[in-house]
Design a protein around this motif. Structure first.
Motif, mmCIF file in Angstrom:
data_model
loop_
_atom_site.group_PDB
_atom_site.id
_atom_site.type_symbol
_atom_site.label_atom_id
_atom_site.label_comp_id
_atom_site.label_asym_id
_atom_site.label_seq_id
_atom_site.Cartn_x
_atom_site.Cartn_y
_atom_site.Cartn_z
ATOM 1 N N PHE A 196 35.844 36.589 46.754
ATOM 2 C CA PHE A 196 36.615 37.038 45.583
ATOM 3 C C PHE A 196 37.516 38.165 46.043
ATOM 4 O O PHE A 196 37.100 39.051 46.791
ATOM 5 N N PHE A 248 31.244 31.487 29.788
ATOM 6 C CA PHE A 248 30.807 30.390 30.670
ATOM 7 C C PHE A 248 29.841 30.975 31.718
ATOM 8 O O PHE A 248 30.180 31.919 32.430
ATOM 9 N N THR A 249 28.660 30.365 31.747
ATOM 10 C CA THR A 249 27.660 30.836 32.733
ATOM 11 C C THR A 249 26.782 29.677 33.170
ATOM 12 O O THR A 249 26.584 28.728 32.406
ATOM 13 N N THR A 250 26.267 29.754 34.403
ATOM 14 C CA THR A 250 25.309 28.737 34.869
ATOM 15 C C THR A 250 23.923 29.366 34.988
ATOM 16 O O THR A 250 22.995 28.733 35.469
ATOM 17 N N LYS A 251 23.819 30.634 34.589
ATOM 18 C CA LYS A 251 22.545 31.335 34.750
ATOM 19 C C LYS A 251 21.826 31.448 33.419
ATOM 20 O O LYS A 251 22.475 31.625 32.378
ATOM 21 N N GLY A 265 31.326 38.281 32.733
ATOM 22 C CA GLY A 265 31.618 39.113 33.898
ATOM 23 C C GLY A 265 32.996 38.866 34.477
ATOM 24 O O GLY A 265 33.830 39.775 34.528
ATOM 25 N N LEU A 266 33.259 37.636 34.900
ATOM 26 C CA LEU A 266 34.508 37.372 35.618
ATOM 27 C C LEU A 266 35.723 37.546 34.706
ATOM 28 O O LEU A 266 36.757 38.063 35.137
ATOM 29 N N HIS A 320 25.924 29.751 47.687
ATOM 30 C CA HIS A 320 26.084 28.282 47.555
ATOM 31 C C HIS A 320 27.512 27.861 47.257
ATOM 32 O O HIS A 320 27.843 26.693 47.253
ATOM 33 N N GLY A 321 28.404 28.803 46.970
ATOM 34 C CA GLY A 321 29.818 28.479 46.732
ATOM 35 C C GLY A 321 30.054 27.953 45.314
ATOM 36 O O GLY A 321 29.154 27.962 44.472
ATOM 37 N N LEU A 322 31.305 27.518 45.061
ATOM 38 C CA LEU A 322 31.686 27.080 43.701
ATOM 39 C C LEU A 322 32.027 25.596 43.721
ATOM 40 O O LEU A 322 32.844 25.150 44.536
ATOM 41 N N ASP A 365 30.683 36.531 50.172
ATOM 42 C CA ASP A 365 29.260 36.184 50.260
ATOM 43 C C ASP A 365 29.101 34.887 51.028
ATOM 44 O O ASP A 365 30.089 34.221 51.347
ATOM 45 N N GLY A 410 22.522 34.772 32.089
ATOM 46 C CA GLY A 410 23.919 35.209 32.197
ATOM 47 C C GLY A 410 24.613 35.221 30.839
ATOM 48 O O GLY A 410 24.151 34.607 29.870
ATOM 49 N N MET A 411 25.749 35.980 30.788
ATOM 50 C CA MET A 411 26.531 36.044 29.553
ATOM 51 C C MET A 411 27.859 35.330 29.689
ATOM 52 O O MET A 411 28.508 35.007 28.698
ATOM 53 N N GLY A 412 28.242 35.159 30.949
ATOM 54 C CA GLY A 412 29.505 34.478 31.184
ATOM 55 C C GLY A 412 30.724 35.323 30.847
ATOM 56 O O GLY A 412 31.820 34.803 30.672
ATOM 57 N N ASN A 449 27.284 38.852 41.474
ATOM 58 C CA ASN A 449 27.448 37.390 41.520
ATOM 59 C C ASN A 449 27.182 36.877 42.927
ATOM 60 O O ASN A 449 26.511 35.862 43.109
ATOM 61 N N LEU A 483 35.730 29.069 35.535
ATOM 62 C CA LEU A 483 35.218 30.336 36.057
ATOM 63 C C LEU A 483 35.549 31.547 35.174
ATOM 64 O O LEU A 483 34.706 32.395 34.903
#
Ligand code: ADP
Length: 665
Positions: free
Chosen positions: A657, A620-623, A630-631, A605-607, A602, A626-628, A559, A615
């Protein structure tokens, strides 16, 4: 070309040798001629001296006889005096006192040769005596006959010469008979035996007498001297062996001959040396050609730089790598024409020129070069000091390996791994969902039908409620039992997830980092991000399921990397870094165990607030890819270990994180 050069040199050498030998030959010849002329002069002088000596001896005899007759001797005294003269002069063979008619008055033979006229009577030679005495009268002094041969016993004989001297007062004549051989033998010393030969010859060359004999006649010097006597003339010929001509060594010609020998030796040595050099040159040329062929065939780019960082050599592979011809590379200094403009600062820092004293890493470092067409090329560059024959460092030698093919393979394998992991995750989620739905289907269908049945019963309200009671109770019991069953299904699924509890162990944070390092480095390199790993000293091992925690770390790192696409932040900002850190968190404890805090920082660009709110929401994903999950999965895993996962904003940008794990006791 090589051959003709060598042949040309050999011609020169041969010409030099021939010229030198000619020169030396001429010198030796001239020296020998000079020595010969000098020796001949000496021999001529000897001949002159010899003639003078003979003449002096003849005159001396004449004077002795004149002295004898001046005192008018009687017979006895005359014989005594003439015997003394004969004893003193071996060359005189006979003395006669003759009357004016040339008849012998008194005669005395040499005691060394008493029987001279045994073979032929003396009267036989009267004409010779007469001729000599006629001349003596004419010259009014001693006169000599021409020589004549007197045969003797055993076939031998000798050449004789008569000398006649007219006595005053008509007393007649004195006649001396000379043996020509004796005349010469008396003058040629014994020490000259074998080296000098003296001959008396007539003017036509007929040899009359000889004294001394040459042992060999190949190399002789000659001198001729005229020997005139009143009434006759002879020639005195001297011959001398060259090696005996001069007692001293022939210094000049010997020295020259020695010099010539030494020169020939030096020439031979030089020729040998030249041969050796030529052979070495040929070997060197071969080695050079071999090296050149090797360099040209190499796939690895080679570059040499001097102490100031100027390029002094590049091989064809290097030119091909950077897409520039050698003439545009050689002589150029830093920044090199193939450095990407955005990395000039970074590359300047790590130049060996700026690192004097520090040892260069043998494994090399990674670099990116840019070609004139703008394409970028990943490379592994290994630097080594360039040491000359005297052991001095004259620069650096670098080998550049093209990593693009390797990168492509790594990238492909990473992408396929990611795709595989995503598919596996999806499949697992799908499997889990179908399992749950299948297991829950039955109790839910049963609950639904019992509930429907109960509702139908209740709708028949006009009937006796009491009568319905047992049925309703039964339906409710069954609903409760089906709900319990559904609960058991849920529990069994969660047990399935919890099963991994058994696989926990004490794992050093460094081991966790090492487990994911290869995959992380691969992704980071592609994005041009530097990953820093830090384990606080004294950090205890964690009590965890290493595979799961590695998965958590991998998710967080991925991420973080994805939040820093190329150019954001720019390389020049120095913020293209990602840090993983493990440190004890002593403030918090769990069941007596200290905690360990893992942070992934990292500079992405931050959250935003909106994203932050969702999150941990599954799916939930912005990619786009992505699968959303991971977190949310990370949090589940961390919480299963009894820890907590949270985040905060990074400084000056990015996200941190942080999760905790219990330490191993
Ligand atoms: P995925 O990575 O598949 O999108 P995640 O649950 O790991 O699923 O992440 C969810 C979302 O959270 C991401 O799509 C991203 O927008 C955001 N996010 C996660 N980590 C970071 C981070 N370090 N910086 C910025 N955004 C992040």
């Amino acid at each position: 070309m090589k051959f003709s050069l060598g042949a040309g040199r050999w011609w020169l050498w041969s010409a030099l040798c021939v010229l030198l030998l000619l020169l030396l030959g001429a010198l030796v010849f001239l020296a020998r001629a000079y020595e010969d002329s000098r020796l001949t002069e000496q021999l001529e002088q000897t001949a002159t001296d010899l003639v003078a000596e003979i003449r002096a001896s003849l005159n001396h005899n004449v004077q002795a006889l004149q002295a004898l007759h001046s005192s008018r001797p009687d017979q006895a005294r005359w014989q005594q005096a003439s015997t003394a003269l004969l004893l003193d002069n071996r060359e005189v063979l006979r003395i006669e006192w003759r009357d004016p008619q040339l008849q012998i008055r008194l005669a005395q033979a040499s005691p060394f040769l008493p029987n001279l006229f045994d073979q032929l009577p003396r009267s036989q030679f009267q004409p010779d005596v007469r001729q000599a005495c006629a001349n003596a009268r004419r010259f009014n002094g001693p006169a000599y006959s021409t020589s004549y041969f007197l045969p003797q016993q055993e076939g031998r004989g000798q050449e004789l010469l008569e000398m006649c001297l007219q006595l005053p007062d008509d007393e007649g004549y004195l006649v001396l008979t000379y043996g020509l051989s004796n005349l010469l033998a008396e003058r040629v010393g014994r020490d000259a035996q074998g080296s000098l030969s003296v001959a008396l010859t007539e003017s036509d060359g007929t040899r009359l007498a000889i004294a001394g004999r040459l042992t060999h006649r190949q190399d002789t010097l000659r001198a001729v001297q005229l020997f005139e006597l009143p009434g006759s003339a002879y020639t005195l010929r001297l011959e001398q062996a060259r090696e005996f001509a001069d007692g001293r060594p022939k210094a000049l010609s010997s020295t020259l001959a020695l010099l010539a020998l030494a020169l020939a030796g030096v020439l031979a040595l030089l020729a040998y040396d030249v041969r050796k050099r030529l052979r070495t040159e040929a070997r060197l040329a071969e080695a050079l050609a071999f090296r050149k062929a090797m360099e040209d065939s190499l796939q690895t780019g080679l570059r040499a730089r001097d102490m100031k960082g100027r390029i002094t050599y590049v091989n064809p592979a290097f030119c091909q790598l950077v897409g520039l011809p050698p003439e545009r590379l050689i002589g150029t200094s830093n920044p090199a024409p193939y450095w990407p403009p955005d990395r000039v600062e970074e590359y300047l820092q790590r130049q060996p020129v700026n690192q004097t004293g520090k040892p260069q890493p043998r494994q090399g470092f990674e670099a990116e070069y840019i070609r004139p067409d703008g394409t970028r090329l990943p490379l592994l560059v290994v630097e080594a000091p360039l040491i000359d024959a005297q052991g001095r460092q004259t620069g650096w030698m670098s080998a550049a390996l093209d990593l693009s093919a390797q990168r492509k393979i790594e990238e492909q394998s990473r992408a396929s791994q990611e795709r595989l992991a995503a598919t596996a995750r999806l499949a697992m989620a799908g499997e889990l969902a179908s399992l749950i739905s299948h297991e829950l289907n039955q109790p839910l269908a049963a609950i639904s039908s019992y509930a429907n049945g109960s509702l139908n019963l209740l709708q028949e309200a006009d009937r006796d409620c009491q009568a319905l009671r047992p049925d309703l109770e039964e339906a409710m019991r069954r609903i409760a039992s089906q709900a319990e069953r559904a609960g058991r299904v849920i529990k069994s699924v969660s047990d399935l997830v919890r099963r991994r509890e058994r696989e926990r162990s004490a794992v050093a944070p460094q081991a966790l980092f090492d487990g994911i390092a290869p995959l992380v480095q691969l992704q980071a390199r592609k994005a041009g991000i530097e990953v820093r790993w830090q384990v606080e000293p004294g950090c205890p091992p964690a009590w965890c399921d290493a595979t799961m925690v590695e998965q958590v770390l991998l998710n967080l790192v991925r991420n973080g990397l994805q939040a820093m696409p190329t150019g954001d932040p720019p390389a020049s900002s120095g913020l293209r870094t990602l840090q993983l850190r493990a440190a004890p968190a002593p403030a918090e404890t769990s069941g007596g165990r200290p905690w360990i805090a893992f942070t992934v920082t990292d500079h992405g660009h931050g959250l935003s607030d909106q994203i932050a709110r969702q999150l941990f929401t599954p799916f939930f994903t912005t990619k786009s890819e992505g699968m959303g999950l991971g977190l949310s999965l990370c949090r589940t895993v961390v919480e299963q270990h009894g820890g907590a996962l949270d985040y905060l904003s990074g400084s000056p940008r990015g996200t941190v994180f942080r999760f905790t794990l219990p330490a191993a006791l």
